[in-house]
Motif scaffolding. Structure first.
Motif, PDB file in Angstrom:
ATOM      1  N   ASN A 293     -42.482 -16.429 -50.328  1.00 52.35           N
ATOM      2  CA  ASN A 293     -43.884 -16.421 -50.221  1.00 52.35           C
ATOM      3  C   ASN A 293     -44.252 -17.957 -50.923  1.00 52.35           C
ATOM      4  O   ASN A 293     -45.241 -17.719 -51.804  1.00 52.35           O
ATOM      5  N   LYS A 294     -43.816 -18.870 -50.285  1.00 49.84           N
ATOM      6  CA  LYS A 294     -44.232 -20.121 -50.771  1.00 49.84           C
ATOM      7  C   LYS A 294     -45.288 -20.681 -49.730  1.00 49.84           C
ATOM      8  O   LYS A 294     -45.628 -20.135 -48.578  1.00 49.84           O
ATOM      9  N   THR A 295     -46.126 -21.563 -50.054  1.00 47.77           N
ATOM     10  CA  THR A 295     -46.790 -22.206 -49.103  1.00 47.77           C
ATOM     11  C   THR A 295     -46.050 -23.650 -48.523  1.00 47.77           C
ATOM     12  O   THR A 295     -45.229 -24.241 -49.567  1.00 47.77           O
TER      13      THR A 295
ATOM     14  N   TRP B 135     -46.118 -16.947 -42.122  1.00 51.35           N
ATOM     15  CA  TRP B 135     -45.855 -18.083 -42.849  1.00 51.35           C
ATOM     16  C   TRP B 135     -47.555 -18.650 -43.381  1.00 51.35           C
ATOM     17  O   TRP B 135     -48.144 -18.386 -42.849  1.00 51.35           O
ATOM     18  N   ARG B 136     -47.609 -19.399 -44.560  1.00 50.42           N
ATOM     19  CA  ARG B 136     -48.718 -19.808 -45.143  1.00 50.42           C
ATOM     20  C   ARG B 136     -48.563 -21.406 -45.395  1.00 50.42           C
ATOM     21  O   ARG B 136     -47.686 -21.852 -45.952  1.00 50.42           O
ATOM     22  N   THR B 137     -49.538 -21.999 -44.934  1.00 50.39           N
ATOM     23  CA  THR B 137     -49.521 -23.263 -45.188  1.00 50.39           C
ATOM     24  C   THR B 137     -50.298 -23.840 -46.536  1.00 50.39           C
ATOM     25  O   THR B 137     -50.796 -22.788 -47.222  1.00 50.39           O
ATOM     26  N   ALA B 138     -50.166 -24.719 -46.867  1.00 52.79           N
ATOM     27  CA  ALA B 138     -50.764 -25.419 -48.059  1.00 52.79           C
ATOM     28  C   ALA B 138     -52.133 -25.489 -48.164  1.00 52.79           C
ATOM     29  O   ALA B 138     -52.963 -25.418 -49.206  1.00 52.79           O
ATOM     30  N   ASN B 139     -52.859 -25.343 -46.858  1.00 51.57           N
ATOM     31  CA  ASN B 139     -54.069 -25.306 -46.720  1.00 51.57           C
ATOM     32  C   ASN B 139     -54.613 -23.903 -46.486  1.00 51.57           C
ATOM     33  O   ASN B 139     -55.716 -23.527 -46.006  1.00 51.57           O
ATOM     34  N   ASP B 140     -53.680 -23.008 -46.931  1.00 51.17           N
ATOM     35  CA  ASP B 140     -54.362 -21.400 -47.072  1.00 51.17           C
ATOM     36  C   ASP B 140     -54.427 -21.103 -45.591  1.00 51.17           C
ATOM     37  O   ASP B 140     -55.239 -20.033 -45.369  1.00 51.17           O
ATOM     38  N   GLU B 141     -53.696 -21.517 -44.649  1.00 46.45           N
ATOM     39  CA  GLU B 141     -53.810 -20.992 -43.208  1.00 46.45           C
ATOM     40  C   GLU B 141     -52.448 -20.015 -43.000  1.00 46.45           C
ATOM     41  O   GLU B 141     -51.515 -20.351 -43.699  1.00 46.45           O
ATOM     42  N   SER B 142     -52.871 -19.022 -42.176  1.00 44.87           N
ATOM     43  CA  SER B 142     -51.648 -18.173 -41.749  1.00 44.87           C
ATOM     44  C   SER B 142     -51.216 -18.478 -40.402  1.00 44.87           C
ATOM     45  O   SER B 142     -51.974 -18.534 -39.514  1.00 44.87           O
TER      46      SER B 142
END
Length: 992
Positions: free
Chosen positions: A345-347, A953-960
């Protein structure tokens, strides 16, 4: 029929072809078979693997059998023979396998008992297939059509033999020499959840290592959004084990000596060394999971040696947990490692550019292979052209001979390997790749003939259909079977879904009248074949003349032209040919004007429709002198098959003088420019054309001065580019490049020329606000823009030193006792930037899916021929959208077909054609039957799209990254599908 090989029959017998009856899996596999370790420990995923090159220093079959061990000891059959019983012996063990070209060869030789054992291992997750393509394909010089095909070939085999448990979950590109954003996008569309690879630029690696950005979300497409995103990880040590922990017979590392009763007991030292290695590696990663690849090239021929030592290592390292160690070792796979990261559950950081070019060291850039072996690169592209045409003809004639052209399918799969089409293999291996393609084309020609036996005869007629044959040396004006014939026919198949204007060139020894499909005698130019062509080593033709005429070939159909010899007395002047020598001249048609001076210099190209001019300060051949190093250190790095390193940054002109001959006729106007005895070009402008055809002949490259040479074609213009140029990725999307710059890190320039070289599989362009010059290539080439307004493309190489990357040979190709001669083409398009895609997109598609010509000797009068045979035919009864391309049409069984269609424009490229488009799939099958069932599949065609559930997956910009497929099942009453820009859709179609 001799062309159907024993292995071909076996392959067809073993697969069910479509989704009716896959092998049923019953046990745990995939993510459900994963051990995710301990949450409070550093979990080290031990991944036993072998990397098996599908040809490199030895041929693919030599590698399989273990032949020619004097070159390299490697025997894949023994690896699999050894690994399978080792997995049975211990249920904790895991092993991954990647290259289906080898596994398929091994599988054909196994008993049913062994096959069932392997299936049980796959079902329980002990043996896992990763990536699953026929090979681990190159990413720089390959075309997306062939990448998809070779993965589909492997995916079909795995699906039909192993069912869902055989379906790979991720890409494994550990050895290619650079990585393409387009490949990441294709993998995502295949349903992969991730990608791991080993080679990146040493500068990039150093920064990622420090900033813990070795793993990321790669946004593979600028057009497709989340469905193209792919979790991507960079492996430390490329794909080898940590230092001192290689346990193959090839390695010199010590085994684990864990019996205290014996001398040399070393457990404490070895355990601590491994724990230290794990902690060092963990510094570069963000979770409490790391992956250690335990294996290398052709490892595990004695699997017991590896597994026995790994189990000792696992046992003794994990025992240290009782004393406070946080390191936990477990047998695993890349799939399970990926799943552990997903569960963390990381970004993740993101990347939008690609990994080209990559540097091995300050002076070793892996981009010589962008051009190495240009003849093989062209032959591979030509073979794919024939393969797609064969599939279409097999489908439309409904002859169900898919198994007969499997040799070409298989040869193309092998050719995509990262040491095949890349040109980084030994010479005898390159010869083997070409031979396989040639044999494969022979198998395809049998199918082409059977198809034309159905398509050519008119209804209610059953004439003897003349045998069709290919003339594959037409590029050097040679077609021996028609020489001296009084009558022959030329049938041309158009594999695209739009009618195409096609220029035919036929080398002959006589004069002929030519009748088109309606029986009319057509105008044609007759030219003398140039002396340069006649002098090409190996040319055996006695043809002195070449007939040229323009044709319009119907979409997904053919035209036939009937040639009948006439005497010179009967010749009527159908065209007046004018010739000038060493004078300023102008080539001009309705759309373009091309100006040359009397020295053969290209001065201007004017777009007459848009009323603007591009001026040229130089255009022609130059060479870089290859660096002649001994590879003893980075500063002595030689230029070779893999690396391009020029001795000096300034290329030299091939010649300071040249001769120009301009020829004017009805069909074409051309400027023939001779630089010297080994370099010439012919610039052609055809009636009504929107592009300029640049045909060049280079070779034998002289090496009498003991210097290797890298030949470029350079175009220097007055276009204001501000350091920017644009290259394609595997024939699809375009990436902006900037000279001396990398978007992902602060780039230090060590090599000013090769540091700016990129792969050009299909096209490159430069532009300013008003003008764009696009250059299309007929094969992959390396290229750059070394100064503003300039484009250069490397078209041939002849080096005299090996670059010390393993191949052990210089890039010095010869034929007939001389340096290899290369014939090739560029196409120039001069348009405003907002208009350019309208021309370069379809032209590029037609270049890799060109009309295919076959000849025949009917030995009947034209009246008899026209009475008995169709001379034109099209599978389409409706006009198809301009921005749609038919990528694949493959008949699987009598009533089941595979079709891939694509929208081949990008977003915002064109005001009209960059919008979503609808297409009715029924139009493709009107000549065969009515669609009764339609299932949309993943890109690799091994899973219904409805069943694809990729990890989120989630990115550091809170994108899915999650993107659930839509429109995955078409209703039986609606065969109309919608395509968005750059979208490929794959369907299994069942007819009535």
């Amino acid at each position: 029929m001799k062309l159907i090989l024993h292995s071909t029959i076996a392959f067809v017998a073993m697969v069910s072809i479509c989704f009716g009856a896959p092998f049923k899996s019953t046990d745990k596999c995939g993510y459900s078979a994963c051990n995710l370790g301990q949450p409070d420990k550093l979990n080290v995923h031990i991944v036993p693997h072998t990397h098996d090159d599908v040809g490199w220093l030895k041929t693919v079959d030599q590698y399989f059998y273990g032949a020619r061990n004097d070159i390299q000891h490697a025997a894949v059959q023994y690896i699999l023979d050894s690994v399978i019983p080792a997995l049975v012996e211990n249920p904790d063990r895991r092993f991954i396998y990647v290259e289906m070209a080898f596994f398929w060869r091994w599988w054909l030789e196994q008993t049913e008992d062994m096959k069932n054992t392997v299936k049980q291992l796959v079902n329980s997750g002990h043996l896992e297939f990763i990536s699953g393509g026929w090979c681990m394909n190159d990413e720089g010089v390959t075309h997306y059509s062939s990448i998809i095909d070779q993965h589909s070939l492997g995916a079909e085999f795995l699906r039909d033999e192993f069912g869902e448990c055989g379906r790979p979950k991720l890409g494994w590109q550990i050895d290619p020499f650079g990585h393409s954003r387009e490949v990441a996008s294709l993998f995502a569309q295949m349903g992969f959840d991730g990608l791991f690879f080993g080679r990146v630029d040493f500068q990039d690696y150093a920064i990622r290592n420090l900033t813990k950005t070795m793993e990321m979300i790669w946004k593979g497409s600028a057009n497709l959004g989340e469905q193209s995103w792919l979790f991507t990880g960079i492996l430390p040590r490329v794909y080898t084990a940590p230092s001192s922990f290689c346990f193959d017979y090839r390695c010199r590392d010590e085994p684990i000596k864990d019996d205290p009763r014996l001398h040399d007991y070393d457990v404490d030292q070895r355990v601590q060394a491994f724990i230290d290695a794990a902690h060092i590696q963990a510094r570069s990663f963000t979770t409490n999971h790391i992956m250690m690849t335990m294996g290398s090239d052709f490892h595990y021929e004695n699997a017991n040696e590896w597994f026995k030592n790994l189990e000792k290592l696992i046992k003794h390292v994990n025992a240290k947990q009782a004393n406070g160690s946080d390191v936990n070792l477990l047998y695993s796979t890349p799939t399970c490692y990926l799943y552990a990261l997903n569960n963390a559950n990381k970004t993740w950081t993101t990347k939008t550019d690609d990994f080209f070019p990559i540097s091995y060291s300050e002076h070793g850039l892996w981009n010589g292979y962008f051009t190495s072996r240009p003849a093989l690169k062209r032959y591979e592209r030509h073979s794919n052209n024939i393969l797609q045409v064969t599939k279409q003809l097999n489908a439309f004639s409904n002859i169900t001979l898919r198994q007969a052209f499997f040799p070409l399918n298989e040869a193309m799969g092998v050719a995509q390997h990262h040491d095949a089409v890349s040109g980084t293999e030994k010479q005898h291996v390159a010869d083997d790749y070409a031979l396989r393609l040639s044999d494969g084309i022979d198998s395809a020609l049998y199918v082409i003939n059977q198809a034309y036996k159905k398509l050519l005869p008119k209804e209610n007629r059953s004439p003897v259909v003349p045998n069709q044959f290919l003339c594959q040396l037409s590029n050097i004006s040679e077609c021996l079977p028609i020489e001296g014939q009084d009558i022959f026919t030329l049938t041309i198949w158009n594999p695209t879904i739009q009618p195409v204007q096609h220029i035919v060139h036929v080398p002959v020894t006589k004069y002929y009248t030519i009748r088109n499909p309606t029986g009319e005698i057509i105008f044609a130019d007759v030219h003398q074949i140039s002396q340069i062509i006649k002098n090409i080593p190996g040319r055996t033709s006695s043809a002195q003349l070449e007939i040229s005429f323009q044709t319009s070939i119907p979409a997904l159909g053919f035209n036939t032209y009937y040639f009948q010899a006439i005497s010179e007395i009967e010749i009527e002047k159908t065209s007046s040919i004018e010739v000038t020598y060493n004078e300023a001249c102008i080539l001009q048609n309705q759309n373009l004007r091309i100006e040359f001076d009397d020295q053969g210099n290209l001065k201007n190209i004017t777009n007459r429709r848009k009323n603007f001019t591009v001026s040229f300060s130089a255009q022609g051949f130059y060479w870089y002198t290859s660096f002649p190093g001994n590879n003893s250190g980075p500063e002595f790095q030689a230029s070779g098959a893999y690396f391009f390193r020029p001795l000096t940054p300034t290329p030299l002109p091939v010649s300071n003088t040249r001769n120009i001959t301009c020829t004017y006729s009805n069909v074409s106007q051309k400027a023939s420019i001779v630089y010297n005895e080994w370099a010439s070009q012919e610039i052609r402008l055809y009636d009504g054309a929107n592009n300029v055809e640049m045909e060049w002949i280079v070779g034998p490259i002289p090496i009498d001065d003991n210097f290797g040479k890298e030949i470029i074609m350079r175009y220097d213009t007055d276009i204001q580019t501000d350091g920017l140029f644009y290259t394609d990725a595997n024939g699809r999307e375009i990436i902006e490049r900037k000279r001396d710059y990398r978007p992902s890190w602060n780039y230090t320039v060590y090599e000013s020329v090769s540091g700016n070289y990129y792969p050009i599989p299909s096209r490159v362009w430069i532009k300013d606000n008003q003008r764009q010059m696009t250059i299309l290539t007929d094969r992959s080439e390396g290229g750059s823009s070394m100064h503003d307004g300039s484009v250069e493309l490397m078209i041939h190489r002849r080096t005299l030193y090996d670059d010390s990357q393993g191949v052990g040979e210089p890039m010095n190709e010869t034929a007939y006792g001389k340096g290899l001669v290369i014939c090739g083409k560029h196409f120039l398009i001069i348009e405003p930037p907002e208009n350019s895609a309208l021309y370069h997109r379809p032209t590029a598609q037609q270049l890799y899916m060109s009309p295919i010509s076959t000849y025949a000797l009917p030995a009947v009068s034209y009246t008899d021929y026209s009475n008995n045979f169709r001379q034109t035919w099209s599978a389409l009864t409706a006009q198809m959208p301009y921005n749609v391309h038919l990528l694949t049409l493959d008949q699987l069984t009598v009533k089941v077909f595979l079709i891939r269609i694509e929208h081949y424009f990008e977003l915002h490229e064109d005001d009209t054609f960059s919008k979503p488009v609808q297409v009715d799939l029924q139009f493709f099958f009107d000549s065969v039957g009515k669609i009764m069932d339609l299932t949309e599949l993943t890109l690799s065609a091994n899973l219904p799209l409805n069943d694809m559930n990729r990890l989120i997956w989630r990115t550091a910009n809170d994108e899915s990254s999650y993107s659930k497929p839509t429109h995955s099942k078409a209703s039986l009453t609606n065969t109309i599908v919608t395509l968005n820009p750059m979208q490929i859709k794959t369907f299994q179609v069942t007819l009535e």
